[in-house]
Scaffold this motif. Structure first.
Motif, short mmCIF file in Angstrom:
data_model
loop_
_atom_site.label_atom_id
_atom_site.label_comp_id
_atom_site.label_asym_id
_atom_site.label_seq_id
_atom_site.Cartn_x
_atom_site.Cartn_y
_atom_site.Cartn_z
N ILE A 54 49.91 83.84 68.25
CA ILE A 54 48.75 84.67 68.59
C ILE A 54 47.82 84.77 67.39
CG2 ILE A 54 48.02 87.01 69.21
CD1 ILE A 54 50.70 87.21 70.84
N ILE A 56 46.05 89.18 76.32
CA ILE A 56 47.31 88.59 76.78
C ILE A 56 48.22 89.72 77.23
CG2 ILE A 56 48.28 88.48 74.44
CD1 ILE A 56 49.81 85.93 75.40
N ALA A 89 53.71 85.79 80.95
CA ALA A 89 52.51 86.09 80.16
C ALA A 89 51.29 85.63 80.94
CB ALA A 89 52.57 85.39 78.80
N LEU A 148 49.22 80.21 75.73
CA LEU A 148 48.16 80.04 74.72
C LEU A 148 47.95 78.56 74.40
CD1 LEU A 148 48.86 83.05 72.36
CD2 LEU A 148 46.91 82.75 73.90
N GLU A 182 54.49 83.28 76.00
CA GLU A 182 53.26 83.56 75.26
C GLU A 182 52.69 82.30 74.62
OE1 GLU A 182 56.24 85.12 75.12
OE2 GLU A 182 56.03 87.08 74.15
N LEU A 203 46.15 91.54 85.08
CA LEU A 203 46.86 90.65 84.16
C LEU A 203 48.35 90.94 84.12
CD1 LEU A 203 44.37 90.46 81.19
CD2 LEU A 203 45.08 88.57 82.64
N PRO A 232 40.79 83.61 74.28
CA PRO A 232 41.71 84.41 75.09
C PRO A 232 41.58 85.89 74.69
CG PRO A 232 42.88 82.74 73.80
CD PRO A 232 41.49 82.80 73.31
N ALA A 276 45.94 77.16 77.24
CA ALA A 276 44.55 77.60 77.09
C ALA A 276 43.84 76.75 76.04
CB ALA A 276 44.49 79.08 76.71
N ILE A 325 42.87 89.48 69.51
CA ILE A 325 43.26 89.44 70.92
C ILE A 325 43.89 90.78 71.26
CG2 ILE A 325 44.82 88.35 72.59
CD1 ILE A 325 44.59 85.77 70.93
N ILE A 330 46.61 92.76 73.08
CA ILE A 330 47.97 92.46 73.55
C ILE A 330 48.44 93.63 74.40
CG2 ILE A 330 50.34 91.92 72.86
CD1 ILE A 330 49.04 91.07 70.08
N GLN A 360 48.43 81.78 83.35
CA GLN A 360 49.73 82.45 83.26
C GLN A 360 50.83 81.44 83.03
OE1 GLN A 360 49.09 84.39 86.98
NE2 GLN A 360 50.31 82.92 88.10
N VAL A 378 46.91 85.42 80.47
CA VAL A 378 45.80 85.48 79.52
C VAL A 378 44.48 85.51 80.28
CG1 VAL A 378 44.54 84.09 77.82
CG2 VAL A 378 46.99 84.34 77.61
#
Length: 160
Positions: free
Chosen positions: A119, A94, A48, A79, A75, A26, A91, A82, A130, A132, A59, A50
């Motif tokens: 987030i 991340i 970023a 998200l 970020e 990742l 997710p 997603a 999540i 991070i 990404q 995920v």
């Protein structure tokens, strides 16, 4: 009466050898996509990546605009993608990287307040934290389990 409130958070600092293969993949995806950053105004390239619970990796990079508020952080962009394209997939992780254009070393950063709140919204939606990951200049990695450790006074509910 005055009360003192102490807020605490927990962040793991991982040496490069302690980063799992999944986490490393990742971080590498985030590094690669950061090269696609459109950041002519700040020259600050953010990537970023995920990992969704179905194994899909998404990404994104930051995309600036001459009117600064119009730009989007990596970020929130990943998200949002997603959520729009995989609405039922949590997710799980991340990974976030950043550096100045032309620099060899990665910068020591944290997601901005808007990204942390973003987030948080995803965590609230799915009812779980999540993970991070944040790459540091020395290649060590911050691992944070849930946004509450970076944003203790997050906005969770406007009805109370």
């Amino acid at each position: 009466m005055t009360q003192k409130i102490i807020l605490q958070g927990e962040i793991e600092l991982l040496e490069p050898s302690n980063v799992s293969k999944v986490e490393l993949s990742l971080l590498k995806a985030a590094q690669k996509v950061s090269e696609n950053s459109y950041s002519p105004y700040s020259s600050f390239q953010v990537g970023a990546a995920v990992l969704l619970e179905n194994g899909e990796i998404l990404q994104s990079s930051n995309q600036e605009n001459v009117s600064y508020p119009v730009g989007v952080c990596a970020e929130r962009l990943v998200l949002g993608y997603a959520g729009a394209n995989f609405p039922d997939q949590f997710p799980q992780i991340i990974a976030i990287v950043a550096r100045r254009k032309g620099d060899q070393n990665w910068a020591k950063v944290s997601p901005c307040g808007m990204c942390l709140q973003g987030i948080n919204e995803v965590e609230q939606r799915f009812g779980k934290p999540i993970t991070i990951l944040i790459l540091r200049p020395d290649q060590s990695v911050y691992r944070v389990e849930g946004v509450k450790n970076l944003l203790p006074l997050k906005i969770d509910d406007l009805t109370s």
